[in-house]
Design a protein around this motif. Structure first.
Motif, short mmCIF file in Angstrom:
data_model
loop_
_atom_site.label_atom_id
_atom_site.label_comp_id
_atom_site.label_asym_id
_atom_site.label_seq_id
_atom_site.Cartn_x
_atom_site.Cartn_y
_atom_site.Cartn_z
N PRO A 1 -5.06 -2.26 23.02
CA PRO A 1 -4.92 -3.07 24.18
C PRO A 1 -4.74 -2.09 25.55
CG PRO A 1 -3.68 -4.24 22.77
CD PRO A 1 -3.84 -2.66 22.15
N GLY A 2 -5.59 -2.58 26.55
CA GLY A 2 -5.44 -1.76 27.91
C GLY A 2 -4.07 -1.80 28.59
N SER B 1 0.55 -13.45 24.11
CA SER B 1 0.42 -11.97 24.75
C SER B 1 0.35 -12.24 26.23
CB SER B 1 -0.75 -11.23 24.12
OG SER B 1 -1.92 -12.11 24.46
N VAL B 2 0.00 -13.25 26.71
CA VAL B 2 -0.01 -13.52 28.39
C VAL B 2 0.95 -14.37 28.95
CG1 VAL B 2 -2.75 -12.72 28.27
CG2 VAL B 2 -1.98 -15.22 28.24
N ILE B 3 1.83 -15.12 28.11
CA ILE B 3 2.79 -15.92 28.54
C ILE B 3 4.05 -15.39 28.64
CG2 ILE B 3 3.71 -18.09 28.26
CD1 ILE B 3 1.28 -19.37 27.33
N ALA B 4 4.41 -14.77 27.23
CA ALA B 4 5.61 -14.07 27.26
C ALA B 4 5.80 -12.70 28.08
CB ALA B 4 6.02 -13.57 25.89
N GLU B 5 7.04 -12.60 28.63
CA GLU B 5 7.13 -11.22 29.41
C GLU B 5 7.63 -10.29 28.20
OE1 GLU B 5 6.60 -10.35 32.45
OE2 GLU B 5 5.98 -12.51 33.10
N PRO B 6 7.00 -8.86 28.59
CA PRO B 6 7.33 -7.84 27.56
C PRO B 6 8.95 -7.57 27.63
CG PRO B 6 6.25 -6.88 29.50
CD PRO B 6 6.30 -8.37 29.42
N GLU C 1 -4.26 -16.56 37.39
CA GLU C 1 -5.43 -15.99 38.25
C GLU C 1 -5.62 -14.40 38.00
OE1 GLU C 1 -7.05 -17.67 40.47
OE2 GLU C 1 -6.27 -19.45 40.15
N ARG C 2 -4.82 -13.95 37.02
CA ARG C 2 -5.01 -12.52 36.54
C ARG C 2 -6.16 -12.49 36.05
NH1 ARG C 2 -1.15 -8.60 36.25
NH2 ARG C 2 0.52 -10.12 35.92
N VAL C 3 -7.06 -11.36 36.60
CA VAL C 3 -8.34 -11.13 35.91
C VAL C 3 -8.18 -10.31 34.88
CG1 VAL C 3 -10.64 -10.15 36.20
CG2 VAL C 3 -9.57 -11.49 38.09
N ILE C 4 -8.51 -10.42 33.62
CA ILE C 4 -8.29 -9.65 32.40
C ILE C 4 -9.63 -8.93 32.21
CG2 ILE C 4 -8.00 -9.92 29.88
CD1 ILE C 4 -6.28 -12.21 30.29
N LEU C 5 -10.68 -9.29 32.54
CA LEU C 5 -11.92 -8.60 32.20
C LEU C 5 -13.04 -9.18 33.37
CD1 LEU C 5 -14.10 -6.96 30.84
CD2 LEU C 5 -14.41 -8.92 29.58
N TYR D 1 -5.00 -5.35 29.65
CA TYR D 1 -4.07 -6.04 28.62
C TYR D 1 -4.31 -7.50 28.54
CZ TYR D 1 -0.36 -7.25 25.45
OH TYR D 1 0.58 -7.81 24.60
N PRO D 2 -4.60 -8.25 27.25
CA PRO D 2 -4.45 -7.70 26.05
C PRO D 2 -5.83 -7.40 25.27
CG PRO D 2 -4.44 -9.92 26.08
CD PRO D 2 -4.78 -9.71 27.55
N LEU D 3 -6.94 -7.17 26.13
CA LEU D 3 -7.96 -6.84 25.43
C LEU D 3 -8.20 -5.19 25.35
CD1 LEU D 3 -10.68 -8.88 27.50
CD2 LEU D 3 -9.96 -9.30 25.21
N SER D 4 -9.22 -4.81 24.45
CA SER D 4 -9.24 -3.46 24.21
C SER D 4 -10.81 -3.16 24.68
CB SER D 4 -9.09 -3.25 22.41
OG SER D 4 -10.37 -4.04 22.06
#
Length: 394
Positions: A112-113, A257-262, A351-355, A371-374
């Protein structure tokens, strides 16, 4: 030991093995003499392997910190190629793209990026050869010394279209070590399936990745591959003018992966993510984030294209690409997570742009992913827009 002596010893070993092979095939009843090669422990190591670990660690760390961009970052890869001890320390120092935002080794293309800022790349299309090359960087350089990440070739078949993805722009054979995966479209060009060259069973059990001959596998299923995700373009039944609508279901990435905080554990520098590592990789930790329900962990991540707004003065649909896209095209898109309103997700995640993917010149397109795409997953999604879609156009 000099390089000439090493090559001479390897040649003697090869000649000895070749003689055994010829005698065994000429007369199967004969017994070949025992000419086993010496164990690897007896082979002298490189003089560079005798450096103190503390000094070696400091040298590689300084190289990794100074060479941050390609092609200078090739020095980090060279450090990992010296010997076993150098490779082990280099792998300890170089962090994954999620943490450092850099691409160093080929395995980084399936990791992941970064979370904070996207990795910026661009794609060159060659219409004559039906190939698409992914490069690392903001835009093509004047010296054309750009870092090649991935390459894809389009192969049209009777009922579908395949995009073979490889690490090399000159070798697209599925039996080659450069083969990464493939993208397959349906007959109408509205549904695409992303295949990885790693199977989930072989990865989970730690078995070697054995490739099957194409005749040993079903003709409609890729040999020794697993499904990573699906890309679907909505049909334009009314033939109305407007941007394409697409959805991407990533089977290998959970919605959590996009809902929970690290989770950051005090005293540990590495960031613990709630999402598992992609297939073929080892997770940094096996601990789970306690605030994630099992339903979210099992539910796949779905991406949708961000709705553009109509610009009255320009009389066209517009999106804010932050200067990364300069040419209007039906292929331009931005993907965000499709999160249900009932889920307790931060507002910015909607609204976060993943790609994002868009055109900047003749046969040149930008690709920015996070993140979370490779890089492999993002590249496969982007090249799906190059296939002909008569049922989706207005």
């Amino acid at each position: 030991m000099s390089l000439k002596s090493i090559l001479r010893d390897l040649k003697e070993v090869r000649d000895g093995l070749g003689g055994i092979s010829k005698r065994s095939w000429s007369k199967s009843s004969h017994i070949a003499p025992d000419q086993t090669t010496p164990p690897l422990e007896n082979i002298p190591q490189s003089p560079w392997a005798s450096l103190p670990p503390e000094l070696l660690h400091d040298i590689i760390r300084r190289v990794e910190e100074s060479e941050t961009a390609w092609p200078a970052r090739a020095a980090v890869v060279s450090c990992a190629s010296v010997c076993k001890s150098w490779r082990g320390i280099t792998m300890e120092i170089v962090r994954i793209p999620e943490q450092c935002g850099k691409l160093t080794f080929p395995i980084s293309l399936k990791q992941p990026g970064p979370r904070d800022s996207p990795i910026q790349c661009f794609i060159k299309r060659n219409r004559a050869t039906a190939t698409y090359i992914l490069y690392y960087g903001l835009m093509p350089s004047e010296t054309e010394n750009d870092k090649l990440l991935l390459a894809a070739r389009r192969i049209r078949r009777a009922t579908c279209t395949d995009f073979i993805i490889s690490l090399s722009a000159k070798n697209f054979s599925r039996s080659s070590s450069t083969y990464v995966g493939k993208l397959r479209s349906g007959f109408l060009g509205t549904k695409f399936t992303i295949y990885d060259n790693q199977t989930s069973s072989s990865t989970a059990q730690g078995q070697p990745n054995r490739r099957l001959h194409p005749k040993q596998a079903a003709p409609k299923l890729p040999a020794n591959s697993s499904t990573v995700g699906n890309v679907t373009y909505e049909l334009n039944v009314l033939r109305t003018r407007g941007p394409r609508r697409m959805h991407c279901t990533m089977d290998s990435i959970p919605l959590s992966s996009v809902i929970a905080e690290p989770l950051v554990v005090p005293g540990i520098e590495e960031e613990v993510s709630s999402s598992p590592s992609p297939k073929g990789e080892t997770s940094t930790t096996d601990r789970e984030v306690p605030d994630i329900t099992p339903g979210l962990r099992d539910q796949p991540l779905v991406l949708k294209n961000k709705s553009p707004r109509w610009h009255e003065q320009l009389q066209c649909w517009c999106l804010n690409f932050k200067g990364r896209v300069t040419v209007a095209s039906v292929k331009n898109f931005q993907l965000v997570a499709d999160i249900d309103a009932s889920l307790d997700a931060p507002p910015e995640e909607h609204e976060r742009v993943i790609l994002q993917f868009g055109k900047i010149g003749k046969d040149i397109f930008t690709m920015d992913y996070r993140y979370p795409l490779s890089a492999f997953q993002a590249f496969a999604i982007c090249i799906s827009s190059f296939d002909t879609k008569p049922a989706c156009e207005g």
